[in-house]
Structures are given as C-alpha cells and as structure tokens.
Design a protein around this motif. Sequence first.
Motif, PDB file in Angstrom:
ATOM      1  N   GLU A   1       0.840  -1.193   0.000  1.00  0.00           N
ATOM      2  CA  GLU A   1       0.000   0.000   0.000  1.00  0.00           C
ATOM      3  C   GLU A   1       0.877   1.245   0.000  1.00  0.00           C
ATOM      4  OE1 GLU A   1      -3.621   2.146   2.530  1.00  0.00           O
ATOM      5  OE2 GLU A   1      -2.956   0.117   3.057  1.00  0.00           O
ATOM      6  N   VAL A   2       0.538   2.201  -0.861  1.00  0.00           N
ATOM      7  CA  VAL A   2       1.294   3.448  -0.947  1.00  0.00           C
ATOM      8  C   VAL A   2       0.335   4.622  -0.791  1.00  0.00           C
ATOM      9  CG1 VAL A   2       3.019   2.401  -2.459  1.00  0.00           C
ATOM     10  CG2 VAL A   2       1.108   3.651  -3.461  1.00  0.00           C
ATOM     11  N   LEU A   3       0.871   5.731  -0.334  1.00  0.00           N
ATOM     12  CA  LEU A   3       0.045   6.920  -0.162  1.00  0.00           C
ATOM     13  C   LEU A   3      -0.258   7.550  -1.517  1.00  0.00           C
ATOM     14  CD1 LEU A   3       1.785   8.630   2.897  1.00  0.00           C
ATOM     15  CD2 LEU A   3      -0.426   7.449   2.872  1.00  0.00           C
ATOM     16  N   PRO A   4      -1.493   7.995  -1.737  1.00  0.00           N
ATOM     17  CA  PRO A   4      -1.785   8.741  -2.963  1.00  0.00           C
ATOM     18  C   PRO A   4      -0.942  10.010  -3.021  1.00  0.00           C
ATOM     19  CG  PRO A   4      -3.812   8.074  -1.855  1.00  0.00           C
ATOM     20  CD  PRO A   4      -2.688   7.803  -0.896  1.00  0.00           C
ATOM     21  N   GLN A   5      -0.507  10.364  -4.214  1.00  0.00           N
ATOM     22  CA  GLN A   5       0.264  11.587  -4.402  1.00  0.00           C
ATOM     23  C   GLN A   5      -0.676  12.724  -4.800  1.00  0.00           C
ATOM     24  OE1 GLN A   5       3.655  11.577  -3.738  1.00  0.00           O
ATOM     25  NE2 GLN A   5       3.213   9.483  -3.071  1.00  0.00           N
ATOM     26  N   ASP A   6      -0.230  13.955  -4.582  1.00  0.00           N
ATOM     27  CA  ASP A   6      -1.110  15.095  -4.868  1.00  0.00           C
ATOM     28  C   ASP A   6      -0.747  15.814  -6.162  1.00  0.00           C
ATOM     29  OD1 ASP A   6       1.227  16.319  -4.132  1.00  0.00           O
ATOM     30  OD2 ASP A   6       0.417  17.306  -2.353  1.00  0.00           O
ATOM     31  N   SER A   7       0.163  15.214  -6.954  1.00  0.00           N
ATOM     32  CA  SER A   7       0.525  15.821  -8.234  1.00  0.00           C
ATOM     33  C   SER A   7       1.197  14.768  -9.103  1.00  0.00           C
ATOM     34  CB  SER A   7       1.481  17.004  -8.032  1.00  0.00           C
ATOM     35  OG  SER A   7       2.727  16.538  -7.521  1.00  0.00           O
ATOM     36  N   LEU A   8       1.261  15.047 -10.406  1.00  0.00           N
ATOM     37  CA  LEU A   8       1.993  14.159 -11.306  1.00  0.00           C
ATOM     38  C   LEU A   8       3.460  14.107 -10.911  1.00  0.00           C
ATOM     39  CD1 LEU A   8       2.293  12.437 -13.872  1.00  0.00           C
ATOM     40  CD2 LEU A   8       2.529  14.568 -15.174  1.00  0.00           C
ATOM     41  N   GLU A   9       3.996  15.265 -10.512  1.00  0.00           N
ATOM     42  CA  GLU A   9       5.401  15.314 -10.089  1.00  0.00           C
ATOM     43  C   GLU A   9       5.632  14.433  -8.861  1.00  0.00           C
ATOM     44  OE1 GLU A   9       4.414  18.498 -12.701  1.00  0.00           O
ATOM     45  OE2 GLU A   9       3.515  17.966 -10.764  1.00  0.00           O
ATOM     46  N   GLY A  10       4.617  14.358  -7.995  1.00  0.00           N
ATOM     47  CA  GLY A  10       4.730  13.498  -6.826  1.00  0.00           C
ATOM     48  C   GLY A  10       4.858  12.039  -7.213  1.00  0.00           C
ATOM     49  N   TRP A  11       4.055  11.608  -8.195  1.00  0.00           N
ATOM     50  CA  TRP A  11       4.156  10.224  -8.665  1.00  0.00           C
ATOM     51  C   TRP A  11       5.490   9.991  -9.372  1.00  0.00           C
ATOM     52  CZ3 TRP A  11       1.867   6.437  -6.673  1.00  0.00           C
ATOM     53  CH2 TRP A  11       0.547   6.515  -6.220  1.00  0.00           C
ATOM     54  N   GLU A  12       5.945  10.967 -10.130  1.00  0.00           N
ATOM     55  CA  GLU A  12       7.236  10.811 -10.804  1.00  0.00           C
ATOM     56  C   GLU A  12       8.363  10.690  -9.780  1.00  0.00           C
ATOM     57  OE1 GLU A  12       6.718  13.036 -15.090  1.00  0.00           O
ATOM     58  OE2 GLU A  12       6.979  14.303 -13.316  1.00  0.00           O
ATOM     59  N   ALA A  13       8.278  11.462  -8.712  1.00  0.00           N
ATOM     60  CA  ALA A  13       9.296  11.364  -7.663  1.00  0.00           C
ATOM     61  C   ALA A  13       9.226  10.006  -6.975  1.00  0.00           C
ATOM     62  CB  ALA A  13       9.102  12.492  -6.645  1.00  0.00           C
ATOM     63  N   TYR A  14       8.010   9.517  -6.743  1.00  0.00           N
ATOM     64  CA  TYR A  14       7.854   8.213  -6.093  1.00  0.00           C
ATOM     65  C   TYR A  14       8.515   7.113  -6.923  1.00  0.00           C
ATOM     66  CZ  TYR A  14       5.811   3.925  -4.326  1.00  0.00           C
ATOM     67  OH  TYR A  14       5.655   2.654  -3.826  1.00  0.00           O
ATOM     68  N   PHE A  15       8.304   7.158  -8.239  1.00  0.00           N
ATOM     69  CA  PHE A  15       8.860   6.132  -9.124  1.00  0.00           C
ATOM     70  C   PHE A  15      10.276   6.460  -9.601  1.00  0.00           C
ATOM     71  CE2 PHE A  15       4.272   5.178  -9.808  1.00  0.00           C
ATOM     72  CZ  PHE A  15       4.304   3.838  -9.466  1.00  0.00           C
ATOM     73  N   GLU A  16      10.807   7.601  -9.142  1.00  0.00           N
ATOM     74  CA  GLU A  16      12.157   8.031  -9.518  1.00  0.00           C
ATOM     75  C   GLU A  16      12.292   8.138 -11.035  1.00  0.00           C
ATOM     76  OE1 GLU A  16      14.839   5.303  -7.644  1.00  0.00           O
ATOM     77  OE2 GLU A  16      14.503   6.139  -5.646  1.00  0.00           O
ATOM     78  N   LEU A  17      11.329   8.809 -11.640  1.00  0.00           N
ATOM     79  CA  LEU A  17      11.325   8.976 -13.100  1.00  0.00           C
ATOM     80  C   LEU A  17      12.036  10.269 -13.495  1.00  0.00           C
ATOM     81  CD1 LEU A  17       7.643   7.883 -13.719  1.00  0.00           C
ATOM     82  CD2 LEU A  17       9.702   6.549 -14.182  1.00  0.00           C
TER      83      LEU A  17
END
Length: 214
Positions: free
Chosen positions: A198-214
């Motif tokens: 389980e992961v926390l929802p991100q509040d921006s596209l940049e947040g998801w990119e940071a999570y996945f280290e993109l």
Amino acid sequence: MIKPRHLVVIFIPAIILIIWILYGFLSKNYQDAVKLKEIYDRDNSLDLIPILPGDPLIGNPRAATNIIVFEDFGCDGCAAQTALLDQLLEKYPDKFNIIWKGLPVTHFPDSSEEVHSYAYCANKQGRFSAFKDIAFANNKNLSTENLKIISDTIHLDPKELDDCLHSEFPKEKIKQVQDLAYTLNIASVPTIFIDNKEVLPQDSLEGWEAYFEL
C-alpha cells in the motif's frame, strides 16, 4: 623471554585479523538474512491482491508495473487521483497500467453501487475508460437517469447493458472487491497498491514521478 612490547607487536595484527574475519562473517549473515526476508516477503505477497476476471485494466497490459486502485465514483479524492494516474499513464504508457477495483462506500446523494454495476458492465463492452471519465466528472449526480445518459453517450449496446445489469455479474464483482477490501483492512478510498504494497496517494503528477524516480 618475550618482552611485553614484543607481545603487543605480535598480538595486535592477530586481533585485527580476528576482528576482520568476524566482521566479514557477521556482514555476510546479515546480508543473507536480508535476502531471505526479501524472498519471504515477495513469495508471501504474490497473490495477496489478485487480479480477477472482469477487473477493468487501463493502459498497456504488458506494462512493467501494475497500479492497483480501490476507488468509488462518489469520492472526490478518487476523482482527483484517477486524473493524476491517467496523466501518469499518458506520459509513461510502457511503464504502468492500472487495475481498477470499484469499492462502493458512498450513499449520498445516490448509492454508488448502481454506478459500479454500470461500470463493470461497460467494461464487458470494452468501454470502461470512457465510462469512468464521464462518471467521475459528474460524480455529484449519479442517478439512474444520468447513468443511462452516460451509457448512451459512450455508445453502450442497450440490450447487452440491460442483460448485464440484470445478471449476477456486477453484484458478484462488487462483492469480490468488498471481500478483498475487508481482508486488506481498507478503511477509505482511494487506496493504492504497487507491488502488493500500500502506498500513499500523491497530490501531483510530479509526486508520482518522484515516487517512481522517473
């Protein structure tokens, strides 16, 4: 007789050698323990969140990473999160897909069970994504009348839709997700799992990119 000074010269290298050997032994055991734990965690979570027949899949089926989301059409946070994940899929189409699990929890102004039934039936006709987008955009009014309008808008076959809605299929899908949510102790939506964690929802596209280290 060996003088104390000479004993120090003899024993210090020996002590250093023993410490070095002991460090190597403990370090290897620790690394092995970590690897065993990783294998245990992986092998014991492979089927934790099953992907079942009838689960809507958004994006590339061959993508490397499945993002499993539990959402409710009546949930504003779910509407915001699904928009962000759609952006992520659009930008990285080969990396991710979304496995959608509808979990009806809202009851006002309309019970969300009916819209989830429509969603699962739309998925049977290959029109889930189109239905999802319009339903979330109109999630303040998901009355039966509006659900019929959405179905007409995305060109669902009326007879197939009616047959599906009056079958046990949508009820069974909703029950599957409810039982799974209970097993996973899901207390709110949206709830997101990646690699069965389980992961926390991100509040921006940049947040998801940071999570996945993109």
